[in-house]
Design a protein around this motif. Structure first.
Motif, PDB file in Angstrom:
ATOM      1  N   PRO A 268     -26.103  48.118  54.979  1.00 48.25           N
ATOM      2  CA  PRO A 268     -26.413  49.257  55.543  1.00 48.25           C
ATOM      3  C   PRO A 268     -25.616  49.468  56.783  1.00 48.25           C
ATOM      4  O   PRO A 268     -25.794  48.497  57.656  1.00 48.25           O
ATOM      5  N   VAL A 269     -25.059  50.546  56.989  1.00 48.63           N
ATOM      6  CA  VAL A 269     -24.502  50.929  58.314  1.00 48.63           C
ATOM      7  C   VAL A 269     -24.706  51.989  58.966  1.00 48.63           C
ATOM      8  O   VAL A 269     -24.956  53.159  58.344  1.00 48.63           O
ATOM      9  N   ALA A 270     -25.469  52.193  60.133  1.00 47.23           N
ATOM     10  CA  ALA A 270     -26.078  53.065  60.852  1.00 47.23           C
ATOM     11  C   ALA A 270     -24.963  54.204  61.361  1.00 47.23           C
ATOM     12  O   ALA A 270     -23.743  53.574  61.329  1.00 47.23           O
ATOM     13  N   ASP A 271     -25.297  55.379  61.972  1.00 44.94           N
ATOM     14  CA  ASP A 271     -24.471  56.085  62.314  1.00 44.94           C
ATOM     15  C   ASP A 271     -23.473  55.832  63.385  1.00 44.94           C
ATOM     16  O   ASP A 271     -22.360  56.164  63.575  1.00 44.94           O
ATOM     17  N   ASP A 272     -24.036  54.908  64.381  1.00 46.81           N
ATOM     18  CA  ASP A 272     -23.117  54.163  65.187  1.00 46.81           C
ATOM     19  C   ASP A 272     -22.614  52.964  64.851  1.00 46.81           C
ATOM     20  O   ASP A 272     -22.001  52.482  65.677  1.00 46.81           O
ATOM     21  N   GLY A 273     -22.674  52.846  63.662  1.00 46.23           N
ATOM     22  CA  GLY A 273     -21.812  51.566  63.244  1.00 46.23           C
ATOM     23  C   GLY A 273     -22.592  50.284  63.253  1.00 46.23           C
ATOM     24  O   GLY A 273     -22.210  49.269  62.538  1.00 46.23           O
ATOM     25  N   THR A 274     -23.994  50.277  63.601  1.00 46.88           N
ATOM     26  CA  THR A 274     -24.851  49.051  63.643  1.00 46.88           C
ATOM     27  C   THR A 274     -25.030  48.723  62.227  1.00 46.88           C
ATOM     28  O   THR A 274     -25.410  49.664  61.417  1.00 46.88           O
ATOM     29  N   LEU A 275     -25.111  47.421  61.973  1.00 47.14           N
ATOM     30  CA  LEU A 275     -25.282  46.879  60.744  1.00 47.14           C
ATOM     31  C   LEU A 275     -26.596  46.209  60.595  1.00 47.14           C
ATOM     32  O   LEU A 275     -27.407  45.734  61.603  1.00 47.14           O
ATOM     33  N   ALA A 276     -27.390  46.375  59.342  1.00 47.55           N
ATOM     34  CA  ALA A 276     -28.510  45.979  59.141  1.00 47.55           C
ATOM     35  C   ALA A 276     -28.499  44.904  57.813  1.00 47.55           C
ATOM     36  O   ALA A 276     -27.586  44.714  57.542  1.00 47.55           O
ATOM     37  N   ASP A 277     -29.470  44.145  57.791  1.00 48.45           N
ATOM     38  CA  ASP A 277     -29.518  42.994  56.696  1.00 48.45           C
ATOM     39  C   ASP A 277     -29.318  43.473  55.449  1.00 48.45           C
ATOM     40  O   ASP A 277     -29.556  44.812  55.110  1.00 48.45           O
ATOM     41  N   ALA A 278     -28.664  42.712  54.534  1.00 46.30           N
ATOM     42  CA  ALA A 278     -28.298  43.194  53.153  1.00 46.30           C
ATOM     43  C   ALA A 278     -29.548  43.799  52.490  1.00 46.30           C
ATOM     44  O   ALA A 278     -30.595  43.254  52.502  1.00 46.30           O
ATOM     45  N   VAL A 279     -29.270  44.833  51.764  1.00 50.89           N
ATOM     46  CA  VAL A 279     -30.202  45.515  50.966  1.00 50.89           C
ATOM     47  C   VAL A 279     -30.295  45.108  49.444  1.00 50.89           C
ATOM     48  O   VAL A 279     -31.311  45.255  48.672  1.00 50.89           O
ATOM     49  N   SER A 280     -28.931  44.669  49.043  1.00 51.00           N
ATOM     50  CA  SER A 280     -28.867  43.963  47.666  1.00 51.00           C
ATOM     51  C   SER A 280     -27.688  42.996  47.775  1.00 51.00           C
ATOM     52  O   SER A 280     -27.022  42.907  48.432  1.00 51.00           O
ATOM     53  N   LEU A 281     -27.794  42.334  46.517  1.00 47.59           N
ATOM     54  CA  LEU A 281     -26.856  41.204  46.388  1.00 47.59           C
ATOM     55  C   LEU A 281     -26.620  41.012  44.888  1.00 47.59           C
ATOM     56  O   LEU A 281     -27.622  40.652  44.073  1.00 47.59           O
ATOM     57  N   ALA A 282     -25.433  41.142  44.286  1.00 45.59           N
ATOM     58  CA  ALA A 282     -25.337  40.992  42.932  1.00 45.59           C
ATOM     59  C   ALA A 282     -24.248  39.949  42.654  1.00 45.59           C
ATOM     60  O   ALA A 282     -23.152  39.764  43.421  1.00 45.59           O
ATOM     61  N   GLU A 283     -24.280  39.261  41.423  1.00 45.49           N
ATOM     62  CA  GLU A 283     -23.450  38.336  41.055  1.00 45.49           C
ATOM     63  C   GLU A 283     -22.432  38.983  40.157  1.00 45.49           C
ATOM     64  O   GLU A 283     -22.662  39.738  39.243  1.00 45.49           O
ATOM     65  N   VAL A 284     -21.314  38.798  40.472  1.00 51.41           N
ATOM     66  CA  VAL A 284     -20.167  39.454  40.146  1.00 51.41           C
ATOM     67  C   VAL A 284     -18.790  38.668  39.531  1.00 51.41           C
ATOM     68  O   VAL A 284     -19.075  37.432  39.261  1.00 51.41           O
TER      69      VAL A 284
END
Length: 341
Positions: A268-284
């Motif tokens: 996730p990317v906040a309005d100010d560009g700060t990143l949060a930990d991954a909310v999902s991970l998929a095998e592609v």
């Protein structure tokens, strides 16, 4: 609205073209281009592109027949090595290149016929892996020296170093690919060896950047180890970060690929560009080196270097990934780009 999508397939020396219509993906054409075809930069018309080749070594100018979906080579710029990343400048008059093997960053003028002239400028850092532009500023990423080099690009193709023109990344992280946020206030770099995203705060006026955040972007539950330069990541089960792109409204999500476990992470990317930990991970697709987000900003087109397929993934409003289409592809697919209809 439908688009043409292209993937470079290094093992077969071809470019494959597909029609992307909503969530429908249909193979259209396969064009022989040259051995080891990889990095691809599409110009602003969407009908011409520049690709890196191993044989003949250098950069080829290729033109698209939109009706048939085929690409043909119109000229070739011979080089001692093959660039790992190419980008057409914002004004369309220059081609920027990062040459990993030669350790060179290059700027070529684009002639009226699409061919490349003599370089107007060059820089040198070990294992340059990427070059991007935002407004008049250009950023080269050096995997070998763990840094981002910052320049102002002049109209005549000169690279003017900024006051703080090299900004360090964590030692041994192996910075690889970079992008900027739409508003230009953040620059994001994926690291090949530590599997992170580095966020740099960016001053839009001066172009200067400052490292302010590091966020994990790989599977942490599969025993991946920190990579060591020049050691085989698959044999040693090392982290092998590759590419990143923003998706969703106003760049709400940052998608990041990792090749050893063949995953795509969503941060996730906040309005100010700060990143949060991954909310999902998929095998592609197996070994996803390069991918691209579609113009609707809700899907990712993901080829794989060891996959015989091209996949289309949807990102929902909670950052979850779902595979919505899969079609056959040629061997060694390592890059994806989309042209306008």
């Amino acid at each position: 609205m439908s688009y043409l999508a292209s993937t470079t397939c290094a093992a077969d020396g071809t470019i494959t073209t597909f029609v992307l219509d909503g969530e429908d993906l249909t193979p259209k054409a396969t064009s022989p281009i040259g051995k080891g075809v990889s990095a691809m930069a599409v110009d602003h018309s969407g009908r011409r592109a520049y690709v890196s080749l191993k044989e003949p070594t250098g950069v080829a100018t290729i033109d698209l027949d939109q009706q048939s979906g085929t690409w043909t080579t119109s000229s070739h710029r011979e080089l001692p090595s093959h660039p790992s990343y190419l980008r057409v400048s914002d004004d369309g008059g220059l081609l920027l290149g990062a040459d990993y093997g030669a350790g060179l960053g290059l700027v070529w003028p684009i002639q009226d016929d699409g061919s490349l002239g003599e370089p107007t400028d060059r820089i040198s850092f070990e294992r340059l892996h990427c070059v991007i532009q935002h407004d008049q500023f250009v950023y080269f990423v050096s995997l070998g020296e763990d840094l981002v080099a910052c320049y102002r690009l002049t109209e005549d193709g000169q690279l003017e170093a900024l006051a703080d023109h090299t900004v360090a990344c964590p030692a041994g992280s192996g910075p690889r690919h970079a992008i900027t946020s739409t508003d230009g206030r953040n620059l994001y770099v994926v690291t090949e060896f530590s599997g992170e995203v580095l966020r740099f705060a960016r001053d839009p006026k001066s172009g200067q950047i400052e490292l302010v955040q590091q966020v994990t972007a790989h599977a942490t539950d599969r025993g991946l180890k920190h990579s060591v330069i020049d050691e085989d990541p698959l044999e040693n089960h090392y982290i092998w970060g590759a590419d990143l792109h923003l998706a969703g409204p106003e760049g709400r999500w940052l998608l990041v690929s990792e090749r050893t476990e063949s995953t795509l992470a969503v941060l996730p990317v906040a309005d100010d560009g700060t990143l949060a930990d991954a909310v999902s991970l998929a095998e592609v697709s197996t070994q996803p080196r390069g991918f691209v987000v579609t113009p609707d900003e809700q899907h990712a087109l993901v080829p794989g270097e060891k996959a015989a397929v091209l996949q289309l993934w949807r990102v929902d409003d909670r950052g979850r990934l779902a595979k919505v289409s899969e079609v056959p592809n040629e061997a060694g697919a390592n890059w994806a780009r989309i042209t306008q209809p």
